[in-house]
Design an enzyme around this catalytic site. Structure first.
Site, PDB file in Angstrom:
ATOM      1  N   HIS A 192     -12.613  -2.160   5.410  1.00 49.13           N
ATOM      2  CA  HIS A 192     -11.232  -2.259   5.890  1.00 49.13           C
ATOM      3  C   HIS A 192     -11.139  -2.176   7.419  1.00 49.13           C
ATOM      4  CE1 HIS A 192     -10.404  -0.728   1.686  1.00 49.13           C
ATOM      5  NE2 HIS A 192      -9.785  -1.883   1.734  1.00 49.13           N
ATOM      6  N   ASP A 216      -1.473  -1.771  -3.845  1.00 50.31           N
ATOM      7  CA  ASP A 216      -2.810  -1.763  -3.251  1.00 50.31           C
ATOM      8  C   ASP A 216      -3.283  -0.304  -3.143  1.00 50.31           C
ATOM      9  OD1 ASP A 216      -5.019  -2.831  -1.960  1.00 50.31           O
ATOM     10  OD2 ASP A 216      -4.073  -2.869   0.019  1.00 50.31           O
ATOM     11  N   SER A 234       0.861  -1.192   0.000  1.00 49.33           N
ATOM     12  CA  SER A 234       0.000   0.000   0.000  1.00 49.33           C
ATOM     13  C   SER A 234       0.893   1.237   0.000  1.00 49.33           C
ATOM     14  CB  SER A 234      -0.883   0.008   1.256  1.00 49.33           C
ATOM     15  OG  SER A 234      -0.072   0.150   2.406  1.00 49.33           O
TER      16      SER A 234
HETATM   17  P1  13P Z   1      -8.655  -5.969   5.909  1.00 46.54           P
HETATM   18  O1  13P Z   1      -8.476  -4.696   6.695  1.00 46.54           O
HETATM   19  O2  13P Z   1     -10.013  -6.542   6.105  1.00 46.54           O
HETATM   20  O3  13P Z   1      -7.582  -6.940   6.147  1.00 46.54           O
HETATM   21  O4  13P Z   1      -8.590  -5.558   4.355  1.00 46.54           O
HETATM   22  C1  13P Z   1      -7.361  -5.338   3.714  1.00 46.54           C
HETATM   23  C2  13P Z   1      -7.512  -4.812   2.350  1.00 46.54           C
HETATM   24  O5  13P Z   1      -8.568  -4.824   1.747  1.00 46.54           O
HETATM   25  C3  13P Z   1      -6.312  -4.276   1.692  1.00 46.54           C
HETATM   26  O6  13P Z   1      -6.627  -3.629   0.505  1.00 46.54           O
END
Ligand code: 13P
Length: 324
Positions: free
Chosen positions: A181, A85, A47
């Site tokens: 998330h 990401d 990310s």
């Molecule tokens: P979580 O926070 O549910 O693990 O999701 C992670 C995510 O979607 C990363 O893009």
């Protein structure tokens, strides 16, 4: 490798590819070990928060090292994709393409529809020149993830997906069907409570929306973000060893298993790994207050994450044995 072949096989085979985020060496080691031991293809996700935390150059070479590490572990033909990401600008996606990523996400889901299309199309046109695949997003997920914050979710509108996929040329589409998330996916008032344990029971995902999307785009790779299950055993360990995560709740694994059997072929999991890591570290530090060697608490944290990733691969995603 990029995601094209991985997704084609996953859609046909009724399983999903794990997309695990990594920010540090222990997470990456655990992901590779779990995937090597189960022969699961994997998408390593970075990310923009991870890039800031760990340095993008270091992360890229760590991913390259991970391929060699996988081979050292006896995984002859590792299938590993390095993916950005939640890219939010063309410039960020371009920089990852130029830097050797094999896949990027452009997340224009917070923009008006036409702007999302224009931005996604621009990224697709650039990325495809280098055979880099592109994930896009339609619909808004609630929750907090690094720099991505949204108060309210909006389900994907199935009537938009054909137009969006056709006009952008994206390779996969993240949709919103109730996942979100972070470790607090639902407010207590959205849930019921288990009378025995007092734990929150979340509402079901909107499988009707997923089915409608699948009907509109048969065989098109669908992605689920925000798919941590927030295992209550980790929450309990954290809370009984000095932590404070009241009412943390995630997506039940049986719902993810059901989704993985459909056109959903990439499932994103980050928070569960954070919880496994934190639970193991808190336990060691609480039980051995004299410990100050990071290897003595990061090591057990790494072992716990290997267990978690293997469990997800085998019991939830069904991707074990798909990258022999
Ligand atoms: P979580 O926070 O549910 O693990 O999701 C992670 C995510 O979607 C990363 O893009």
């Amino acid at each position: 490798m990029n995601t094209r072949e991985m997704f084609a096989k996953a859609v046909d085979g009724g399983y999903a590819i794990p997309a695990f985020n990594f920010n540090n060496m222990e997470q990456l080691q655990a992901i590779i070990k779990a995937c090597a031991e189960t022969k699961s293809p994997v998408i390593l996700q970075v990310s923009s928060g991870a890039r800031k935390y760990a340095n993008q150059t270091l992360l890229r070479y760590m991913a390259e090292g991970a391929v060699e590490y996988a081979k050292e572990l006896g995984w002859e033909h590792p299938q590993i994709c390095l993916h950005l990401d939640h890219g939010d600008t063309f410039e960020l996606c371009k920089s990852c393409v130029d830097f050797g990523f094999s896949s990027v996400m452009i997340d224009g889901s917070s923009l008006p529809y036409e702007e999302n299309i224009a931005l996604t199309k621009k990224v697709v046109e650039y990325a495809h020149q280098y055979d880099v695949t592109v994930e896009a997003e339609l619909g808004v997920l609630a929750g907090v993830e690094d720099d991505v914050v949204a108060e309210e979710s909006h389900y994907t509108k199935p009537e938009e997906v054909i137009d969006f996929a056709t006009r952008t040329g994206c390779d996969s589409l993240a949709i919103s069907i109730g996942t979100s998330h972070g470790a607090y996916k639902f407010k207590p008032e959205q849930c019921t409570r288990d009378p025995k344990t007092g734990k929150l029971v979340p509402p079901p995902l909107a499988f009707d929306v997923l089915e409608e999307v699948e009907k509109k785009l048969p065989g098109f790779p669908i992605v689920l973000h925000g798919s941590s299950s927030v295992p209550q055993e980790y929450v309990d360990i954290i809370n009984t060893h000095g932590g404070n995560l009241p009412d943390a709740v995630g997506i039940p694994e049986d719902q993810l298993r059901k989704a993985a059997k459909s056109a959903v072929c990439k499932i994103n999991i980050d928070s569960d790994s954070r919880l496994a890591f934190t639970a193991a570290v808190r336990k060691v530090l609480a039980e051995k207050p004299g410990e100050f060697d990071p290897r003595k608490y990061c090591g057990p944290a790494r072992d716990e994450m290997v267990k978690l990733y293997k469990h997800k691969i085998i019991e939830v995603l069904g991707s074990d044995g798909k990258a022999e």
